[in-house]
Design a protein around this motif. Structure first.
Motif, PDB file in Angstrom:
ATOM      1  N   LYS A  73       0.832  -1.200   0.000  1.00  0.00           N
ATOM      2  CA  LYS A  73       0.000   0.000   0.000  1.00  0.00           C
ATOM      3  C   LYS A  73       0.870   1.255   0.000  1.00  0.00           C
ATOM      4  CE  LYS A  73      -3.412   2.468   2.814  1.00  0.00           C
ATOM      5  NZ  LYS A  73      -4.263   2.416   4.035  1.00  0.00           N
ATOM      6  N   ALA A  74       1.897   1.261   0.859  1.00  0.00           N
ATOM      7  CA  ALA A  74       2.791   2.418   0.929  1.00  0.00           C
ATOM      8  C   ALA A  74       3.536   2.618  -0.384  1.00  0.00           C
ATOM      9  CB  ALA A  74       3.779   2.240   2.079  1.00  0.00           C
ATOM     10  N   ALA A  75       3.950   1.515  -1.018  1.00  0.00           N
ATOM     11  CA  ALA A  75       4.663   1.618  -2.288  1.00  0.00           C
ATOM     12  C   ALA A  75       3.760   2.201  -3.374  1.00  0.00           C
ATOM     13  CB  ALA A  75       5.187   0.248  -2.707  1.00  0.00           C
ATOM     14  N   THR A  76       2.503   1.773  -3.393  1.00  0.00           N
ATOM     15  CA  THR A  76       1.555   2.305  -4.381  1.00  0.00           C
ATOM     16  C   THR A  76       1.317   3.785  -4.148  1.00  0.00           C
ATOM     17  OG1 THR A  76       0.446   0.154  -4.604  1.00  0.00           O
ATOM     18  CG2 THR A  76      -0.787   2.097  -5.310  1.00  0.00           C
ATOM     19  N   GLN A  77       1.136   4.168  -2.894  1.00  0.00           N
ATOM     20  CA  GLN A  77       0.925   5.582  -2.578  1.00  0.00           C
ATOM     21  C   GLN A  77       2.116   6.422  -3.013  1.00  0.00           C
ATOM     22  OE1 GLN A  77       0.107   5.015   1.660  1.00  0.00           O
ATOM     23  NE2 GLN A  77      -1.977   5.743   1.335  1.00  0.00           N
ATOM     24  N   PHE A  78       3.321   5.893  -2.791  1.00  0.00           N
ATOM     25  CA  PHE A  78       4.513   6.664  -3.158  1.00  0.00           C
ATOM     26  C   PHE A  78       4.661   6.757  -4.674  1.00  0.00           C
ATOM     27  CE2 PHE A  78       9.020   7.785  -3.410  1.00  0.00           C
ATOM     28  CZ  PHE A  78       9.076   8.785  -2.451  1.00  0.00           C
ATOM     29  N   ASP A  79       4.306   5.693  -5.392  1.00  0.00           N
ATOM     30  CA  ASP A  79       4.330   5.749  -6.861  1.00  0.00           C
ATOM     31  C   ASP A  79       3.376   6.826  -7.374  1.00  0.00           C
ATOM     32  OD1 ASP A  79       6.180   3.701  -7.037  1.00  0.00           O
ATOM     33  OD2 ASP A  79       4.695   2.145  -7.453  1.00  0.00           O
ATOM     34  N   ILE A  80       2.209   6.901  -6.784  1.00  0.00           N
ATOM     35  CA  ILE A  80       1.237   7.927  -7.177  1.00  0.00           C
ATOM     36  C   ILE A  80       1.773   9.321  -6.831  1.00  0.00           C
ATOM     37  CG2 ILE A  80      -1.083   8.838  -6.756  1.00  0.00           C
ATOM     38  CD1 ILE A  80      -1.966   5.919  -6.221  1.00  0.00           C
ATOM     39  N   ALA A  81       2.387   9.441  -5.657  1.00  0.00           N
ATOM     40  CA  ALA A  81       2.938  10.732  -5.233  1.00  0.00           C
ATOM     41  C   ALA A  81       4.017  11.211  -6.201  1.00  0.00           C
ATOM     42  CB  ALA A  81       3.497  10.616  -3.815  1.00  0.00           C
ATOM     43  N   ARG A  82       4.899  10.313  -6.614  1.00  0.00           N
ATOM     44  CA  ARG A  82       5.949  10.699  -7.561  1.00  0.00           C
ATOM     45  C   ARG A  82       5.354  11.093  -8.906  1.00  0.00           C
ATOM     46  NH1 ARG A  82      11.655   7.863  -7.916  1.00  0.00           N
ATOM     47  NH2 ARG A  82      11.559   9.340  -9.623  1.00  0.00           N
ATOM     48  N   ALA A  83       4.353  10.356  -9.350  1.00  0.00           N
ATOM     49  CA  ALA A  83       3.710  10.704 -10.615  1.00  0.00           C
ATOM     50  C   ALA A  83       3.083  12.091 -10.534  1.00  0.00           C
ATOM     51  CB  ALA A  83       2.657   9.658 -10.964  1.00  0.00           C
ATOM     52  N   ALA A  84       2.424  12.378  -9.410  1.00  0.00           N
ATOM     53  CA  ALA A  84       1.816  13.703  -9.230  1.00  0.00           C
ATOM     54  C   ALA A  84       2.879  14.787  -9.224  1.00  0.00           C
ATOM     55  CB  ALA A  84       1.015  13.730  -7.930  1.00  0.00           C
ATOM     56  N   ALA A  85       3.988  14.547  -8.514  1.00  0.00           N
ATOM     57  CA  ALA A  85       5.060  15.541  -8.448  1.00  0.00           C
ATOM     58  C   ALA A  85       5.647  15.793  -9.834  1.00  0.00           C
ATOM     59  CB  ALA A  85       6.140  15.069  -7.484  1.00  0.00           C
ATOM     60  N   GLU A  86       5.843  14.740 -10.607  1.00  0.00           N
ATOM     61  CA  GLU A  86       6.383  14.900 -11.960  1.00  0.00           C
ATOM     62  C   GLU A  86       5.455  15.768 -12.818  1.00  0.00           C
ATOM     63  OE1 GLU A  86       6.785  10.950 -13.392  1.00  0.00           O
ATOM     64  OE2 GLU A  86       8.578  10.493 -12.197  1.00  0.00           O
ATOM     65  N   LEU A  87       4.168  15.473 -12.757  1.00  0.00           N
ATOM     66  CA  LEU A  87       3.214  16.212 -13.578  1.00  0.00           C
ATOM     67  C   LEU A  87       3.045  17.647 -13.098  1.00  0.00           C
ATOM     68  CD1 LEU A  87       0.624  13.367 -14.111  1.00  0.00           C
ATOM     69  CD2 LEU A  87       1.949  14.506 -15.903  1.00  0.00           C
ATOM     70  N   PHE A  88       3.051  17.850 -11.777  1.00  0.00           N
ATOM     71  CA  PHE A  88       2.951  19.214 -11.252  1.00  0.00           C
ATOM     72  C   PHE A  88       4.154  20.035 -11.700  1.00  0.00           C
ATOM     73  CE2 PHE A  88       0.200  18.102  -7.270  1.00  0.00           C
ATOM     74  CZ  PHE A  88      -0.858  17.823  -8.112  1.00  0.00           C
ATOM     75  N   THR A  89       5.337  19.398 -11.723  1.00  0.00           N
ATOM     76  CA  THR A  89       6.547  20.104 -12.139  1.00  0.00           C
ATOM     77  C   THR A  89       6.484  20.442 -13.626  1.00  0.00           C
ATOM     78  OG1 THR A  89       7.871  18.968 -10.456  1.00  0.00           O
ATOM     79  CG2 THR A  89       9.055  19.957 -12.289  1.00  0.00           C
ATOM     80  N   GLU A  90       5.951  19.525 -14.419  1.00  0.00           N
ATOM     81  CA  GLU A  90       5.877  19.729 -15.864  1.00  0.00           C
ATOM     82  C   GLU A  90       4.785  20.716 -16.261  1.00  0.00           C
ATOM     83  OE1 GLU A  90       5.196  15.891 -17.516  1.00  0.00           O
ATOM     84  OE2 GLU A  90       7.053  15.029 -16.707  1.00  0.00           O
ATOM     85  N   ARG A  91       3.603  20.599 -15.613  1.00  0.00           N
ATOM     86  CA  ARG A  91       2.428  21.333 -16.079  1.00  0.00           C
ATOM     87  C   ARG A  91       1.799  22.243 -15.035  1.00  0.00           C
ATOM     88  NH1 ARG A  91      -0.728  16.014 -18.506  1.00  0.00           N
ATOM     89  NH2 ARG A  91       1.076  15.075 -19.573  1.00  0.00           N
TER      90      ARG A  91
END
Length: 219
Positions: A19-37
């Motif tokens: 569960k923690a790994a999935t949450q962190f994967d989602i968090a990184r994806a969000a951070a990447e997209l926030f940085t890009e867009r």
């Protein structure tokens, strides 16, 4: 006395780790997209797709897109408390606090450098996004609450609970302010103006007169 391990010391189950790994994967994806867009240019659907999970999985863990970066922003506080908790009983509290802060914010390898760069990008984005700022403040408040028992363990047995709370609040704010100031600047990851340098400066300023840290007592 109960022998059941506490939530703070027991080993997480396989389900909890997944569960923690999935949450962190989602968090990184969000951070990447926030940085890009930027947050305004990013949707929950896009975050879920970048993380490789279904949208329903995203909403199982997070209420909205800004909330998704919470696990990423919380990593530094988690590491700091772990290091402080590992200090030997009897270690002077000021020394333990500074050592934990310095070790956590010093960058010996790329993984930690990447984490700080994500934090800088998110804090810059938060300047224009109230919902993202609210996540940052919530993460810090939760970190402060979890820091209280760690400080209490290192303090004298007769330490005033109010002073313990004040130290936890000041220490948390020292790191928060340091990261916010660093994020606004172009300073590097080490040396003057770095997160570790600023955090120690803030810590000394905010805790310099506290009785629990100086050992002074009222008459």
């Amino acid at each position: 006395m109960s022998t059941k391990p506490s939530a703070a010391t027991r080993t997480p189950s396989l389900t909890e780790r997944r569960k923690a790994a999935t949450q962190f994967d989602i968090a990184r994806a969000a951070a990447e997209l926030f940085t890009e867009r930027g947050p305004d240019g990013t949707t929950a659907e896009e975050i879920a797709a970048r993380a490789g999970v279904a949208l329903r999985t995203f909403y199982r863990y997070f209420r909205n897109k800004q909330d998704a970066v919470g696990p990423l922003l919380a990593v530094g506080g988690d590491h700091w408390r772990e290091r402080l908790a590992g200090a030997e009983p009897g270690t002077a509290l000021p020394r333990a606090l500074e050592a934990a802060v310095t070790e956590t914010l010093t960058v010996p390898h790329e993984a930690k450098a990447e984490g700080l760069r994500w934090t800088r990008g998110l804090l810059r984005a938060a300047a224009e996004d109230p919902a993202l700022r609210a996540v940052w403040y919530r993460v810090n408040r939760e970190s402060e609450d979890r820091l209280v028992p760690v400080v209490a363990r290192l303090a004298a047995k007769d330490a005033d609970p109010l002073e313990i709370r004040l130290v936890a609040a000041a220490a948390t704010d020292a790191v928060r302010i340091a990261l916010e100031v660093w994020a606004e600047s172009d300073a590097g990851l080490d040396g003057p103006g770095s997160p570790a340098d600023l955090a120690v400066r803030c810590l000394r300023e905010l805790t310099g007169g506290m009785r629990l840290l100086t050992g002074s007592q009222e008459d």
